[in-house]
Design a protein around this motif. Structure first.
Motif, PDB file in Angstrom:
ATOM      1  N   ASP A 118      21.035  -3.771 -92.179  1.00 33.27           N
ATOM      2  CA  ASP A 118      22.262  -4.126 -91.459  1.00 33.27           C
ATOM      3  C   ASP A 118      22.066  -5.333 -90.550  1.00 33.27           C
ATOM      4  OD1 ASP A 118      23.919  -2.038 -92.482  1.00 33.27           O
ATOM      5  OD2 ASP A 118      22.902  -0.625 -91.159  1.00 33.27           O
ATOM      6  N   GLY A 119      20.829  -5.702 -90.321  1.00 30.45           N
ATOM      7  CA  GLY A 119      20.564  -6.867 -89.492  1.00 30.45           C
ATOM      8  C   GLY A 119      19.094  -6.995 -89.164  1.00 30.45           C
ATOM      9  N   VAL A 120      18.747  -8.122 -88.550  1.00 32.90           N
ATOM     10  CA  VAL A 120      17.378  -8.397 -88.116  1.00 32.90           C
ATOM     11  C   VAL A 120      17.437  -8.813 -86.655  1.00 32.90           C
ATOM     12  CG1 VAL A 120      15.306  -9.791 -88.439  1.00 32.90           C
ATOM     13  CG2 VAL A 120      16.693  -9.147 -90.423  1.00 32.90           C
ATOM     14  N   TRP A 121      16.599  -8.168 -85.854  1.00 38.44           N
ATOM     15  CA  TRP A 121      16.541  -8.464 -84.425  1.00 38.44           C
ATOM     16  C   TRP A 121      15.115  -8.836 -84.044  1.00 38.44           C
ATOM     17  CZ3 TRP A 121      19.619  -5.044 -86.761  1.00 38.44           C
ATOM     18  CH2 TRP A 121      20.981  -5.021 -86.422  1.00 38.44           C
ATOM     19  N   SER A 122      15.002  -9.629 -82.992  1.00 38.93           N
ATOM     20  CA  SER A 122      13.691 -10.101 -82.558  1.00 38.93           C
ATOM     21  C   SER A 122      13.585 -10.023 -81.045  1.00 38.93           C
ATOM     22  CB  SER A 122      13.496 -11.563 -83.006  1.00 38.93           C
ATOM     23  OG  SER A 122      12.310 -12.102 -82.469  1.00 38.93           O
ATOM     24  N   ALA A 123      12.392  -9.712 -80.556  1.00 40.28           N
ATOM     25  CA  ALA A 123      12.120  -9.751 -79.119  1.00 40.28           C
ATOM     26  C   ALA A 123      10.703 -10.275 -78.915  1.00 40.28           C
ATOM     27  CB  ALA A 123      12.281  -8.374 -78.484  1.00 40.28           C
ATOM     28  N   PRO A 124      10.500 -11.073 -77.871  1.00 41.24           N
ATOM     29  CA  PRO A 124       9.198 -11.724 -77.679  1.00 41.24           C
ATOM     30  C   PRO A 124       8.214 -10.900 -76.877  1.00 41.24           C
ATOM     31  CG  PRO A 124      10.754 -12.551 -76.066  1.00 41.24           C
ATOM     32  CD  PRO A 124      11.518 -11.577 -76.935  1.00 41.24           C
ATOM     33  N   GLY A 125       6.941 -11.203 -77.079  1.00 38.82           N
ATOM     34  CA  GLY A 125       5.926 -10.797 -76.125  1.00 38.82           C
ATOM     35  C   GLY A 125       6.041 -11.663 -74.893  1.00 38.82           C
ATOM     36  N   ARG A 126       5.125 -11.479 -73.965  1.00 39.06           N
ATOM     37  CA  ARG A 126       5.216 -12.261 -72.736  1.00 39.06           C
ATOM     38  C   ARG A 126       3.838 -12.595 -72.193  1.00 39.06           C
ATOM     39  NH1 ARG A 126       1.960  -9.755 -70.590  1.00 39.06           N
ATOM     40  NH2 ARG A 126       2.057  -7.704 -69.598  1.00 39.06           N
ATOM     41  N   VAL A 127       3.797 -13.670 -71.457  1.00 38.68           N
ATOM     42  CA  VAL A 127       2.673 -13.969 -70.584  1.00 38.68           C
ATOM     43  C   VAL A 127       3.164 -13.754 -69.168  1.00 38.68           C
ATOM     44  CG1 VAL A 127       1.477 -15.918 -69.522  1.00 38.68           C
ATOM     45  CG2 VAL A 127       1.265 -15.539 -71.967  1.00 38.68           C
ATOM     46  N   ASN A 128       2.416 -13.012 -68.394  1.00 38.99           N
ATOM     47  CA  ASN A 128       2.751 -12.888 -66.983  1.00 38.99           C
ATOM     48  C   ASN A 128       2.076 -14.035 -66.252  1.00 38.99           C
ATOM     49  OD1 ASN A 128       3.984 -11.795 -64.751  1.00 38.99           O
ATOM     50  ND2 ASN A 128       2.254 -10.465 -64.267  1.00 38.99           N
ATOM     51  N   LEU A 129       2.873 -14.985 -65.806  1.00 44.12           N
ATOM     52  CA  LEU A 129       2.304 -16.164 -65.161  1.00 44.12           C
ATOM     53  C   LEU A 129       1.569 -15.771 -63.890  1.00 44.12           C
ATOM     54  CD1 LEU A 129       2.121 -19.252 -65.443  1.00 44.12           C
ATOM     55  CD2 LEU A 129       4.150 -19.406 -63.978  1.00 44.12           C
ATOM     56  N   ILE A 130       2.181 -14.886 -63.105  1.00 42.83           N
ATOM     57  CA  ILE A 130       1.527 -14.361 -61.907  1.00 42.83           C
ATOM     58  C   ILE A 130       2.310 -13.143 -61.428  1.00 42.83           C
ATOM     59  CG2 ILE A 130       2.788 -15.758 -60.200  1.00 42.83           C
ATOM     60  CD1 ILE A 130      -0.032 -16.190 -58.827  1.00 42.83           C
ATOM     61  N   GLY A 131       1.613 -12.224 -60.755  1.00 42.11           N
ATOM     62  CA  GLY A 131       2.239 -10.988 -60.286  1.00 42.11           C
ATOM     63  C   GLY A 131       1.766  -9.808 -61.106  1.00 42.11           C
ATOM     64  N   GLU A 132       0.504  -9.395 -60.880  1.00 46.03           N
ATOM     65  CA  GLU A 132      -0.085  -8.343 -61.716  1.00 46.03           C
ATOM     66  C   GLU A 132      -0.171  -7.023 -60.959  1.00 46.03           C
ATOM     67  OE1 GLU A 132       0.089  -8.624 -65.099  1.00 46.03           O
ATOM     68  OE2 GLU A 132      -1.078 -10.444 -64.767  1.00 46.03           O
ATOM     69  N   HIS A 133       0.365  -5.974 -61.580  1.00 47.12           N
ATOM     70  CA  HIS A 133       0.399  -4.617 -61.022  1.00 47.12           C
ATOM     71  C   HIS A 133       1.319  -4.522 -59.803  1.00 47.12           C
ATOM     72  CE1 HIS A 133      -2.775  -2.526 -63.435  1.00 47.12           C
ATOM     73  NE2 HIS A 133      -3.095  -3.774 -63.692  1.00 47.12           N
ATOM     74  N   THR A 134       2.092  -5.550 -59.555  1.00 45.25           N
ATOM     75  CA  THR A 134       3.071  -5.513 -58.467  1.00 45.25           C
ATOM     76  C   THR A 134       4.365  -4.844 -58.900  1.00 45.25           C
ATOM     77  OG1 THR A 134       3.669  -7.771 -59.121  1.00 45.25           O
ATOM     78  CG2 THR A 134       2.221  -7.527 -57.210  1.00 45.25           C
ATOM     79  N   ASP A 135       4.614  -4.732 -60.204  1.00 45.02           N
ATOM     80  CA  ASP A 135       5.928  -4.249 -60.651  1.00 45.02           C
ATOM     81  C   ASP A 135       6.159  -2.789 -60.265  1.00 45.02           C
ATOM     82  OD1 ASP A 135       3.996  -3.466 -62.539  1.00 45.02           O
ATOM     83  OD2 ASP A 135       5.340  -3.712 -64.258  1.00 45.02           O
ATOM     84  N   TYR A 136       5.195  -1.932 -60.517  1.00 45.02           N
ATOM     85  CA  TYR A 136       5.408  -0.521 -60.193  1.00 45.02           C
ATOM     86  C   TYR A 136       5.240  -0.246 -58.694  1.00 45.02           C
ATOM     87  CZ  TYR A 136       0.284  -0.358 -60.750  1.00 45.02           C
ATOM     88  OH  TYR A 136      -1.061  -0.598 -60.662  1.00 45.02           O
ATOM     89  N   ASN A 137       4.888  -1.271 -57.928  1.00 48.17           N
ATOM     90  CA  ASN A 137       4.875  -1.191 -56.475  1.00 48.17           C
ATOM     91  C   ASN A 137       6.133  -1.810 -55.862  1.00 48.17           C
ATOM     92  OD1 ASN A 137       2.135  -0.021 -55.620  1.00 48.17           O
ATOM     93  ND2 ASN A 137       1.548  -1.555 -57.133  1.00 48.17           N
TER      94      ASN A 137
END
Length: 386
Positions: free
Chosen positions: A23-42
Protein backbone atom coordinates in the motif's frame (compact mmCIF):
# COMPACT_ATOMS: atom_id res chain seq x y z
CA UNK A 1 25.86 -1.52 6.38
CA UNK A 2 23.32 -2.50 3.73
CA UNK A 3 23.36 -0.98 0.27
CA UNK A 4 20.65 1.54 -0.38
CA UNK A 5 17.53 0.45 -2.26
CA UNK A 6 15.29 2.78 -4.23
CA UNK A 7 11.58 2.90 -3.36
CA UNK A 8 10.92 0.96 -6.54
CA UNK A 9 13.37 -1.76 -5.46
CA UNK A 10 11.71 -1.98 -2.05
CA UNK A 11 8.34 -2.40 -3.78
CA UNK A 12 9.82 -5.13 -5.97
CA UNK A 13 11.23 -6.98 -2.96
CA UNK A 14 7.89 -6.75 -1.13
CA UNK A 15 5.97 -7.99 -4.17
CA UNK A 16 8.36 -10.89 -4.68
CA UNK A 17 7.97 -11.93 -1.05
CA UNK A 18 4.23 -11.51 -0.61
CA UNK A 19 2.75 -11.84 -4.09
CA UNK A 20 1.18 -8.40 -4.36
CA UNK A 21 2.18 -4.76 -4.30
CA UNK A 22 2.28 -2.87 -0.96
CA UNK A 23 0.00 0.00 0.00
CA UNK A 24 3.01 2.27 0.26
CA UNK A 25 6.64 2.77 1.21
CA UNK A 26 7.75 4.87 4.15
CA UNK A 27 11.20 5.90 5.31
CA UNK A 28 12.71 7.26 8.52
CA UNK A 29 16.34 8.19 9.17
CA UNK A 30 18.86 7.23 11.76
CA UNK A 31 20.52 10.06 13.60
CA UNK A 32 23.76 11.45 14.85
CA UNK A 33 23.50 13.17 18.19
CA UNK A 34 25.67 16.22 17.68
CA UNK A 35 25.76 16.89 21.42
CA UNK A 36 23.64 16.16 24.50
CA UNK A 37 24.21 12.58 25.64
CA UNK A 38 22.02 10.92 28.30
CA UNK A 39 20.39 14.29 28.96
CA UNK A 40 17.09 13.29 27.34
CA UNK A 41 15.74 11.05 30.08
CA UNK A 42 16.88 13.67 32.60
CA UNK A 43 14.42 16.12 31.00
CA UNK A 44 17.30 18.14 29.58
CA UNK A 45 18.45 19.40 26.18
CA UNK A 46 19.71 17.54 23.11
CA UNK A 47 20.86 18.50 19.62
CA UNK A 48 20.62 15.59 17.16
CA UNK A 49 20.32 15.62 13.39
CA UNK A 50 18.87 13.06 11.02
CA UNK A 51 21.37 11.41 8.69
CA UNK A 52 21.18 10.16 5.13
CA UNK A 53 20.97 6.54 6.32
CA UNK A 54 17.41 5.28 6.61
CA UNK A 55 15.05 2.43 7.40
CA UNK A 56 12.53 1.87 4.61
CA UNK A 57 9.36 -0.16 5.08
CA UNK A 58 6.85 -1.36 2.52
CA UNK A 59 3.53 -2.32 4.09
CA UNK A 60 0.37 -3.87 2.73
CA UNK A 61 -2.75 -4.31 4.85
CA UNK A 62 -4.40 -7.73 4.98
CA UNK A 63 -8.01 -8.80 5.48
CA UNK A 64 -7.14 -11.27 8.24
CA UNK A 65 -5.30 -11.02 11.56
CA UNK A 66 -1.99 -12.39 10.31
CA UNK A 67 1.18 -10.29 10.17
CA UNK A 68 4.07 -11.42 7.97
CA UNK A 69 7.37 -9.61 8.38
CA UNK A 70 10.53 -9.89 6.31
CA UNK A 71 13.84 -8.09 6.62
CA UNK A 72 16.47 -7.77 3.92
CA UNK A 73 19.25 -8.57 6.37
CA UNK A 74 19.85 -11.76 8.27
CA UNK A 75 18.52 -15.17 7.29
CA UNK A 76 15.36 -15.45 9.39
CA UNK A 77 13.02 -15.47 6.41
CA UNK A 78 9.40 -14.44 6.84
CA UNK A 79 8.26 -14.16 10.48
CA UNK A 80 4.53 -14.85 10.91
CA UNK A 81 2.55 -13.54 13.89
CA UNK A 82 -1.12 -13.81 14.85
CA UNK A 83 -2.09 -10.22 15.72
CA UNK A 84 -5.01 -11.42 17.86
CA UNK A 85 -2.50 -12.95 20.27
CA UNK A 86 0.17 -10.25 20.05
CA UNK A 87 1.99 -9.93 23.38
CA UNK A 88 5.45 -9.34 24.76
CA UNK A 89 6.11 -13.06 24.38
CA UNK A 90 5.46 -12.97 20.61
CA UNK A 91 7.70 -9.97 19.92
CA UNK A 92 11.40 -10.74 19.73
CA UNK A 93 14.48 -10.03 17.63
CA UNK A 94 14.18 -7.35 14.99
CA UNK A 95 10.40 -7.80 14.76
CA UNK A 96 10.03 -6.34 18.28
CA UNK A 97 10.57 -2.88 16.79
CA UNK A 98 7.76 -2.84 14.21
CA UNK A 99 5.46 -5.07 16.27
CA UNK A 100 6.14 -2.98 19.34
CA UNK A 101 4.87 0.10 17.50
CA UNK A 102 1.74 -1.77 16.43
CA UNK A 103 1.19 -2.97 20.00
CA UNK A 104 1.51 0.58 21.38
CA UNK A 105 -0.91 1.89 18.76
CA UNK A 106 -3.34 -0.83 19.80
CA UNK A 107 -3.03 0.28 23.42
CA UNK A 108 -4.01 3.76 22.20
CA UNK A 109 -7.08 2.42 20.42
CA UNK A 110 -5.57 2.36 16.92
CA UNK A 111 -6.07 -1.14 15.52
CA UNK A 112 -4.26 -2.05 12.31
CA UNK A 113 -5.25 -5.72 11.92
CA UNK A 114 -3.13 -7.98 9.76
CA UNK A 115 -0.40 -6.75 7.42
CA UNK A 116 2.63 -7.70 5.38
CA UNK A 117 5.85 -5.76 5.97
CA UNK A 118 9.23 -5.67 4.26
CA UNK A 119 12.09 -3.81 5.94
CA UNK A 120 15.32 -2.59 4.40
CA UNK A 121 17.66 -0.44 6.48
CA UNK A 122 20.93 1.31 5.70
CA UNK A 123 21.40 2.42 9.33
CA UNK A 124 24.10 0.18 10.81
CA UNK A 125 22.85 -1.78 13.82
CA UNK A 126 24.62 -1.33 17.14
CA UNK A 127 26.56 1.70 15.90
CA UNK A 128 24.91 4.27 18.14
CA UNK A 129 23.06 5.82 15.18
CA UNK A 130 19.60 4.75 16.33
CA UNK A 131 18.77 2.02 13.87
CA UNK A 132 15.92 0.96 16.15
CA UNK A 133 14.22 4.36 16.23
CA UNK A 134 14.49 4.57 12.44
CA UNK A 135 12.46 1.36 12.15
CA UNK A 136 9.96 2.47 14.79
CA UNK A 137 9.41 5.87 13.19
CA UNK A 138 9.02 4.50 9.67
CA UNK A 139 6.45 1.96 10.90
CA UNK A 140 4.65 4.51 13.09
CA UNK A 141 4.42 6.95 10.18
CA UNK A 142 3.08 4.22 7.91
CA UNK A 143 0.35 3.00 10.23
CA UNK A 144 -0.58 6.53 11.25
CA UNK A 145 -1.51 7.03 7.61
CA UNK A 146 -2.84 3.56 6.81
CA UNK A 147 -5.08 3.48 9.89
CA UNK A 148 -6.04 7.17 9.51
CA UNK A 149 -5.00 7.65 13.14
CA UNK A 150 -4.35 11.37 12.77
CA UNK A 151 -1.49 11.43 15.28
CA UNK A 152 0.88 14.39 15.27
CA UNK A 153 4.64 14.00 14.87
CA UNK A 154 5.08 14.66 18.60
CA UNK A 155 2.56 11.93 19.40
CA UNK A 156 4.40 9.54 17.07
CA UNK A 157 7.61 10.32 18.96
CA UNK A 158 5.97 9.01 22.13
CA UNK A 159 4.66 5.93 20.30
CA UNK A 160 8.21 5.05 19.32
CA UNK A 161 9.53 5.74 22.79
CA UNK A 162 6.87 3.53 24.39
CA UNK A 163 7.72 0.71 21.98
CA UNK A 164 11.38 1.04 22.95
CA UNK A 165 10.65 1.22 26.69
CA UNK A 166 7.76 -1.20 27.12
CA UNK A 167 8.41 -3.81 24.43
CA UNK A 168 12.13 -3.77 23.62
CA UNK A 169 12.97 -3.00 27.23
CA UNK A 170 15.39 -0.14 26.61
CA UNK A 171 14.89 2.78 29.06
CA UNK A 172 15.53 5.49 26.46
CA UNK A 173 14.21 9.03 26.26
CA UNK A 174 12.67 10.83 23.27
CA UNK A 175 15.89 11.95 21.57
CA UNK A 176 16.10 9.31 18.86
CA UNK A 177 12.48 9.33 17.74
CA UNK A 178 12.40 13.14 17.80
CA UNK A 179 15.41 13.34 15.51
CA UNK A 180 13.94 10.77 13.14
CA UNK A 181 10.51 12.42 12.93
CA UNK A 182 11.18 16.15 13.33
CA UNK A 183 14.38 16.78 11.37
CA UNK A 184 14.64 18.98 8.30
CA UNK A 185 17.29 19.12 5.59
CA UNK A 186 20.41 21.06 6.59
CA UNK A 187 19.40 21.50 10.24
CA UNK A 188 19.84 19.95 13.64
CA UNK A 189 16.90 19.64 16.04
CA UNK A 190 17.21 21.55 19.32
CA UNK A 191 14.93 19.64 21.65
CA UNK A 192 13.79 20.43 25.17
CA UNK A 193 12.99 16.98 26.52
CA UNK A 194 10.91 18.34 29.41
CA UNK A 195 8.46 20.36 27.32
CA UNK A 196 8.99 18.39 24.08
CA UNK A 197 9.33 21.70 22.27
CA UNK A 198 11.83 21.85 19.44
CA UNK A 199 13.19 24.12 16.77
CA UNK A 200 15.50 23.64 13.81
CA UNK A 201 19.04 24.98 14.20
CA UNK A 202 21.05 25.72 11.00
CA UNK A 203 23.73 23.11 10.38
CA UNK A 204 24.81 23.74 6.80
CA UNK A 205 28.11 21.91 6.93
CA UNK A 206 28.75 21.95 3.20
CA UNK A 207 28.46 25.75 3.00
CA UNK A 208 31.35 26.04 5.44
CA UNK A 209 33.42 23.33 3.76
CA UNK A 210 32.88 20.96 6.67
CA UNK A 211 31.54 17.46 7.18
CA UNK A 212 30.80 15.07 10.01
CA UNK A 213 32.72 11.83 9.74
CA UNK A 214 31.27 8.82 11.54
CA UNK A 215 33.63 6.14 12.82
CA UNK A 216 31.63 2.98 13.55
CA UNK A 217 33.96 1.10 15.87
CA UNK A 218 32.10 -2.19 15.34
CA UNK A 219 31.90 -2.54 19.12
CA UNK A 220 28.20 -3.29 19.42
CA UNK A 221 26.02 -2.31 22.31
CA UNK A 222 22.46 -2.96 23.44
CA UNK A 223 20.55 -0.35 25.40
CA UNK A 224 18.25 -2.94 26.91
CA UNK A 225 21.07 -4.42 28.94
CA UNK A 226 23.95 -3.37 31.13
CA UNK A 227 25.44 0.05 31.46
CA UNK A 228 22.72 2.22 29.96
CA UNK A 229 20.15 1.17 32.54
CA UNK A 230 22.72 1.55 35.31
CA UNK A 231 23.50 5.12 34.24
CA UNK A 232 19.83 5.99 34.19
CA UNK A 233 19.42 4.54 37.68
CA UNK A 234 22.35 6.66 38.90
CA UNK A 235 20.74 9.78 37.49
CA UNK A 236 17.43 8.98 39.15
CA UNK A 237 19.22 8.39 42.45
CA UNK A 238 21.03 11.71 42.11
CA UNK A 239 17.79 13.58 41.46
CA UNK A 240 16.13 11.88 44.42
CA UNK A 241 18.94 12.73 46.84
CA UNK A 242 19.11 16.31 45.59
CA UNK A 243 15.35 16.70 45.89
CA UNK A 244 14.64 17.69 42.28
CA UNK A 245 12.19 16.31 39.74
CA UNK A 246 15.01 15.62 37.28
CA UNK A 247 18.67 16.55 36.86
CA UNK A 248 17.53 19.22 34.41
CA UNK A 249 16.84 21.28 37.56
CA UNK A 250 20.42 21.11 38.83
CA UNK A 251 22.77 23.93 37.78
CA UNK A 252 26.53 24.27 37.80
CA UNK A 253 26.19 26.45 40.89
CA UNK A 254 24.57 23.51 42.70
CA UNK A 255 27.44 21.10 42.09
CA UNK A 256 29.45 22.16 45.12
CA UNK A 257 26.60 21.28 47.46
CA UNK A 258 25.83 18.12 45.46
CA UNK A 259 29.39 16.85 45.98
CA UNK A 260 28.74 16.74 49.72
CA UNK A 261 25.45 14.87 49.39
CA UNK A 262 26.26 12.23 46.80
CA UNK A 263 28.67 9.32 46.71
CA UNK A 264 31.60 10.01 44.32
CA UNK A 265 30.28 7.86 41.47
CA UNK A 266 26.77 9.31 41.54
CA UNK A 267 28.24 12.81 41.73
CA UNK A 268 30.27 12.21 38.58
CA UNK A 269 27.15 11.02 36.77
CA UNK A 270 25.25 14.11 37.89
CA UNK A 271 28.11 16.42 36.92
CA UNK A 272 28.10 15.03 33.39
CA UNK A 273 24.40 15.72 32.96
CA UNK A 274 24.66 19.26 34.35
CA UNK A 275 27.65 20.22 32.23
CA UNK A 276 26.32 18.45 29.14
CA UNK A 277 23.06 20.38 29.29
CA UNK A 278 25.05 23.61 29.34
CA UNK A 279 27.19 22.43 26.42
CA UNK A 280 24.04 21.86 24.37
CA UNK A 281 22.83 25.38 25.10
CA UNK A 282 26.26 26.77 24.26
CA UNK A 283 26.43 24.81 21.01
CA UNK A 284 23.04 26.10 19.88
CA UNK A 285 24.12 29.66 20.62
CA UNK A 286 27.37 29.23 18.69
CA UNK A 287 25.61 27.65 15.71
CA UNK A 288 23.14 30.52 15.61
CA UNK A 289 25.86 33.17 15.86
CA UNK A 290 29.04 31.79 14.30
CA UNK A 291 28.19 28.57 12.48
CA UNK A 292 29.41 24.98 12.79
CA UNK A 293 33.08 25.76 12.39
CA UNK A 294 33.15 27.17 15.90
CA UNK A 295 31.64 24.28 17.90
CA UNK A 296 34.59 21.89 17.89
CA UNK A 297 35.81 22.55 21.44
CA UNK A 298 32.35 21.89 22.82
CA UNK A 299 32.18 18.50 21.08
CA UNK A 300 35.57 17.50 22.45
CA UNK A 301 34.67 18.61 25.98
CA UNK A 302 31.53 16.49 25.74
CA UNK A 303 33.61 13.42 24.97
CA UNK A 304 35.89 14.04 27.93
CA UNK A 305 32.85 14.25 30.20
CA UNK A 306 31.39 11.01 28.85
CA UNK A 307 34.74 9.28 29.17
CA UNK A 308 35.65 10.48 32.67
CA UNK A 309 32.42 11.40 34.50
CA UNK A 310 29.77 9.20 32.88
CA UNK A 311 32.24 6.44 32.00
CA UNK A 312 30.47 5.21 28.88
CA UNK A 313 33.33 5.30 26.41
CA UNK A 314 35.65 2.44 25.46
CA UNK A 315 39.21 2.18 24.11
CA UNK A 316 38.05 2.07 20.50
CA UNK A 317 35.95 5.23 20.85
CA UNK A 318 38.75 7.06 22.66
CA UNK A 319 41.23 6.07 19.96
CA UNK A 320 38.92 7.28 17.19
CA UNK A 321 38.43 10.63 18.92
CA UNK A 322 42.09 11.15 19.82
CA UNK A 323 43.32 10.18 16.35
CA UNK A 324 40.85 12.42 14.56
CA UNK A 325 41.82 15.38 16.76
CA UNK A 326 45.51 14.71 16.20
CA UNK A 327 44.96 14.86 12.43
CA UNK A 328 43.06 18.10 12.17
CA UNK A 329 39.50 17.46 13.37
CA UNK A 330 37.92 20.61 14.79
CA UNK A 331 36.18 18.52 17.43
CA UNK A 332 35.28 14.90 18.09
CA UNK A 333 33.20 12.85 20.49
CA UNK A 334 31.52 9.51 20.90
CA UNK A 335 27.83 9.64 20.01
CA UNK A 336 24.93 7.55 21.21
CA UNK A 337 24.36 5.59 24.39
CA UNK A 338 27.96 4.49 24.78
CA UNK A 339 29.84 1.27 25.55
CA UNK A 340 30.63 0.98 21.84
CA UNK A 341 29.02 2.30 18.73
CA UNK A 342 30.34 5.32 16.89
CA UNK A 343 32.42 8.42 17.28
CA UNK A 344 31.92 11.54 15.20
CA UNK A 345 34.51 14.03 14.05
CA UNK A 346 33.79 17.51 12.74
CA UNK A 347 36.40 18.03 10.03
CA UNK A 348 37.20 20.20 7.07
CA UNK A 349 36.10 18.38 3.94
CA UNK A 350 39.59 18.73 2.49
CA UNK A 351 41.06 16.67 5.35
CA UNK A 352 38.68 13.72 5.06
CA UNK A 353 41.20 11.41 3.42
CA UNK A 354 43.92 12.20 5.95
CA UNK A 355 41.65 11.64 8.97
CA UNK A 356 40.20 8.47 7.51
CA UNK A 357 43.65 7.03 6.76
CA UNK A 358 44.96 7.93 10.21
CA UNK A 359 42.04 6.33 12.05
CA UNK A 360 42.26 3.12 10.01
CA UNK A 361 45.99 2.90 10.69
CA UNK A 362 45.54 3.56 14.42
CA UNK A 363 42.92 0.81 14.72
CA UNK A 364 45.13 -1.62 12.83
CA UNK A 365 48.12 -0.80 15.05
CA UNK A 366 46.00 -1.36 18.17
CA UNK A 367 44.71 -4.70 16.89
CA UNK A 368 41.11 -3.47 16.85
CA UNK A 369 38.46 -4.52 14.35
CA UNK A 370 38.56 -2.38 11.21
CA UNK A 371 35.98 0.39 11.64
CA UNK A 372 33.48 1.61 9.07
CA UNK A 373 34.09 5.28 8.32
CA UNK A 374 31.61 7.41 6.38
CA UNK A 375 30.42 11.00 6.11
CA UNK A 376 26.87 12.00 6.97
CA UNK A 377 24.79 15.05 6.13
CA UNK A 378 21.81 16.59 7.98
CA UNK A 379 18.80 15.00 6.25
CA UNK A 380 15.00 15.24 6.35
CA UNK A 381 12.89 13.25 8.78
CA UNK A 382 10.37 10.45 8.30
CA UNK A 383 8.23 10.62 5.17
CA UNK A 384 6.28 8.60 2.65
CA UNK A 385 8.38 7.66 -0.37
CA UNK A 386 5.76 6.02 -2.58
Amino acid sequence: MSESLSPEQIVEAFTAAFGQAPDGVWSAPGRVNLIGEHTDYNEGFVLPFAIDRTAGVAIGLRQDSTARLLSSYGDQGVVTVDMDSLSHDTMSGWTAYPLGVVWVLGQMGVSVGGFDLFLHSTVPSGAGLSSSAAIECAVASAFNELAAAGLSSKELVLVGQRAENEVVGAPTGILDQSASLLSTQGHAVFLDCRTQTSRPVPLDLAADGLLVLVVDTKVTHAHATGGYAARRASCELGAQVLGVAALRDVTAADLGEAAGLLDPETFRRVRHIVTENQRVLDTVAVLDDAGPGAIGALLTASHASMRDDFEISCPELDLAVDTALAHGALGARMTGGGFGGSAIALIRAASEAAVRTAVLAAFADAGFTTPDIFAVSPAPGARRLQ
